[in-house]
Every structure is written in structure tokens, then in C-alpha cells.
Motif scaffolding. Sequence first.
Motif, PDB file in Angstrom:
ATOM      1  N   TYR A 180      44.616  34.654  26.335  1.00  0.00           N
ATOM      2  CA  TYR A 180      44.379  34.804  27.768  1.00  0.00           C
ATOM      3  C   TYR A 180      44.715  36.238  28.170  1.00  0.00           C
ATOM      4  O   TYR A 180      45.723  36.797  27.759  1.00  0.00           O
ATOM      5  N   ILE A 181      43.827  36.820  28.998  1.00  0.00           N
ATOM      6  CA  ILE A 181      44.026  38.183  29.482  1.00  0.00           C
ATOM      7  C   ILE A 181      43.896  38.150  30.999  1.00  0.00           C
ATOM      8  O   ILE A 181      43.068  37.399  31.533  1.00  0.00           O
ATOM      9  N   SER A 182      44.685  38.951  31.664  1.00  0.00           N
ATOM     10  CA  SER A 182      44.587  38.983  33.118  1.00  0.00           C
ATOM     11  C   SER A 182      44.585  40.424  33.616  1.00  0.00           C
ATOM     12  O   SER A 182      45.032  41.339  32.934  1.00  0.00           O
ATOM     13  N   LEU A 183      44.054  40.586  34.816  1.00  0.00           N
ATOM     14  CA  LEU A 183      44.063  41.874  35.509  1.00  0.00           C
ATOM     15  C   LEU A 183      44.482  41.613  36.938  1.00  0.00           C
ATOM     16  O   LEU A 183      43.888  40.775  37.620  1.00  0.00           O
ATOM     17  N   LEU A 184      45.511  42.317  37.379  1.00  0.00           N
ATOM     18  CA  LEU A 184      46.018  42.182  38.736  1.00  0.00           C
ATOM     19  C   LEU A 184      45.767  43.489  39.472  1.00  0.00           C
ATOM     20  O   LEU A 184      46.098  44.563  38.963  1.00  0.00           O
ATOM     21  N   ILE A 185      45.177  43.392  40.635  1.00  0.00           N
ATOM     22  CA  ILE A 185      44.958  44.571  41.473  1.00  0.00           C
ATOM     23  C   ILE A 185      45.765  44.388  42.752  1.00  0.00           C
ATOM     24  O   ILE A 185      45.562  43.424  43.499  1.00  0.00           O
ATOM     25  N   ARG A 186      46.674  45.307  42.985  1.00  0.00           N
ATOM     26  CA  ARG A 186      47.495  45.258  44.203  1.00  0.00           C
ATOM     27  C   ARG A 186      46.926  46.220  45.240  1.00  0.00           C
ATOM     28  O   ARG A 186      46.293  47.223  44.913  1.00  0.00           O
ATOM     29  N   ASP A 187      47.181  45.904  46.504  1.00  0.00           N
ATOM     30  CA  ASP A 187      46.777  46.786  47.601  1.00  0.00           C
ATOM     31  C   ASP A 187      45.304  47.190  47.451  1.00  0.00           C
ATOM     32  O   ASP A 187      44.977  48.381  47.356  1.00  0.00           O
ATOM     33  N   SER A 188      44.430  46.225  47.416  1.00  0.00           N
ATOM     34  CA  SER A 188      43.001  46.463  47.167  1.00  0.00           C
ATOM     35  C   SER A 188      42.423  47.498  48.124  1.00  0.00           C
ATOM     36  O   SER A 188      42.741  47.527  49.321  1.00  0.00           O
ATOM     37  N   LYS A 189      41.566  48.329  47.578  1.00  0.00           N
ATOM     38  CA  LYS A 189      40.835  49.334  48.354  1.00  0.00           C
ATOM     39  C   LYS A 189      39.352  48.978  48.374  1.00  0.00           C
ATOM     40  O   LYS A 189      38.852  48.289  47.470  1.00  0.00           O
ATOM     41  N   LEU A 190      38.666  49.521  49.360  1.00  0.00           N
ATOM     42  CA  LEU A 190      37.220  49.300  49.418  1.00  0.00           C
ATOM     43  C   LEU A 190      36.551  49.768  48.127  1.00  0.00           C
ATOM     44  O   LEU A 190      35.596  49.157  47.640  1.00  0.00           O
ATOM     45  N   SER A 191      37.079  50.845  47.579  1.00  0.00           N
ATOM     46  CA  SER A 191      36.488  51.433  46.369  1.00  0.00           C
ATOM     47  C   SER A 191      36.721  50.588  45.114  1.00  0.00           C
ATOM     48  O   SER A 191      36.162  50.890  44.061  1.00  0.00           O
ATOM     49  N   ASP A 192      37.525  49.535  45.224  1.00  0.00           N
ATOM     50  CA  ASP A 192      37.724  48.644  44.079  1.00  0.00           C
ATOM     51  C   ASP A 192      36.565  47.658  43.924  1.00  0.00           C
ATOM     52  O   ASP A 192      36.484  46.950  42.923  1.00  0.00           O
ATOM     53  N   SER A 193      35.698  47.593  44.904  1.00  0.00           N
ATOM     54  CA  SER A 193      34.548  46.686  44.840  1.00  0.00           C
ATOM     55  C   SER A 193      33.693  47.044  43.630  1.00  0.00           C
ATOM     56  O   SER A 193      33.191  48.168  43.519  1.00  0.00           O
ATOM     57  N   ALA A 194      33.542  46.085  42.733  1.00  0.00           N
ATOM     58  CA  ALA A 194      32.819  46.311  41.480  1.00  0.00           C
ATOM     59  C   ALA A 194      32.829  45.001  40.702  1.00  0.00           C
ATOM     60  O   ALA A 194      33.389  44.002  41.145  1.00  0.00           O
ATOM     61  N   THR A 195      32.234  45.052  39.516  1.00  0.00           N
ATOM     62  CA  THR A 195      32.332  43.932  38.580  1.00  0.00           C
ATOM     63  C   THR A 195      33.289  44.332  37.476  1.00  0.00           C
ATOM     64  O   THR A 195      33.185  45.430  36.929  1.00  0.00           O
ATOM     65  N   TYR A 196      34.214  43.455  37.156  1.00  0.00           N
ATOM     66  CA  TYR A 196      35.241  43.736  36.154  1.00  0.00           C
ATOM     67  C   TYR A 196      34.945  42.907  34.900  1.00  0.00           C
ATOM     68  O   TYR A 196      34.855  41.678  34.948  1.00  0.00           O
TER      69      TYR A 196
END
Lengths: 114, 115
Positions: free
Chosen positions: B70-86
Motif C-alpha cells: 500500500y502506498i499513500s500520498l498526503l497533500i496538506r494545505d491544498s493549492k489551486l495549482s495542485d489540481s492534476a491527476t496523480y
Amino acid sequence: DAGVIQSPRHEVTEMGQEVTLRCKPISGHNSLFWYRQTMMRGLELLIYFNNNVPIDDSGMPEDRFSAKMPNASFSTLKIQPSEPRDSAVYFCASSLVAREETQYFGPGTRLLVL
Amino acid sequence: RKEVEQDPGPFNVPEGATVAFNCTYSNSASQSFFWYRQDCRKEPKLLMSVYSSGNEDGRFTAQLNRASQYISLLIRDSKLSDSATYLCVVNLLNVLGSTLGRLYFGRGTQLTVWP
């Protein structure tokens, strides 16, 4: 420093025509990958080369697809004859196979077969 | 069964939110793990590698659980520029004990951050 270069960036063709996509990997990289991306199937590996030798072409859809890498700085992916279902974005990526396997992608070729 | 499975989303979150993506991989012999980011109509680009001890890069934290694959990715304090496909990405050793650089990509998780 130039990244992976692909040409053409866009291609519109008619069914039955031959399509040739080109890729120049990053200088010094020894592995090259061809991917196809569609909404339905996501990113699919078609074929990859290591030191110009094809290693795994099990992802190539059928005999209509062929790929070559005549030298370390150039590769082609050819579709003959093309069909509407081949419409997709085709990415080329390269990497230096070492401890890290980061792949660097080109900008892609958007292919539309009418 | 696909080598890498991801929740496709979409995830729609407001600016400043914390969002987490998960991914599972099928082959326990996988050796290297990555998160790539793909902006709309652009090519995938490496976001960060994922190490067994977990790693952090600014607002981004990646975790690996080998036992659960299992792998995870956590993004804190999201910005508009984080909009994308991961895209969750793993490698796999072949029968000769080498990867030759081949990576397996998940289908991706779409994130939209709204103001």
C-alpha cells in the motif's frame, strides 16, 4: 538541457494511412519507452528498449504497430494501417537505468484517426 | 489483475484542505515506488519517490507499507495549482533480477482544488 523531444505534436490522418511518430530521448539515457494513453485504458506501455534493443513488446496491440530504435538518439513508432481506435496520446519516455528509475516523458503526440 | 490499483476519484476539495490518495500494488517483489503528477493535456512528471521510511517534500508526504502493499500520498494545505491527476507508480524485478527501468503506472487519481 533539452528533454525528450517528440514529433509531430499533433497528427490527424484518415483510416488506412501510415502514421510515424518520432522520439529523441534525453542524451545519455539508455532506456526508451513508448506509451499510449486513452481515457478508457489510461497509460499503457507499448514497448521499451534498453541500449537500443527491444526488451518487451508485449504491449504492442497488434501487427499494425512496429517500433524501431536504430541508435541511442532516435526511435520511431509506426502504425500501418491506422484505425480510428488508434486515436490516443502517444508518449515517449526515457530513463537512465541505475539506482533511480525516473522516467522523463516527452510532450506526447496527439493522434486522431478519422 | 492490474499491477497498480488507484481510486480514480475525482476528489474535489477547497483550498487549504488536506487530501490523501491511496494505491495498492499486486506484486510483492516491487522495489521502487513513485508518485507522478499529470496536468491536463500534459505529460506525466515525477512528483516524488516513495521510501520505506516515508518521506516528505514540503506539503507532500508519501508513505509505503510493504506488508500491506500500500502506498499513500498526503497533500496538506491544498493549492489551486495542485489540481492534476496523480499517478501511483511501481517497478518490478524480472526473472533476471532486473527491472531494466520498466515502471507500472496506475490509472491515476484526479484532484480538483477549488477556491
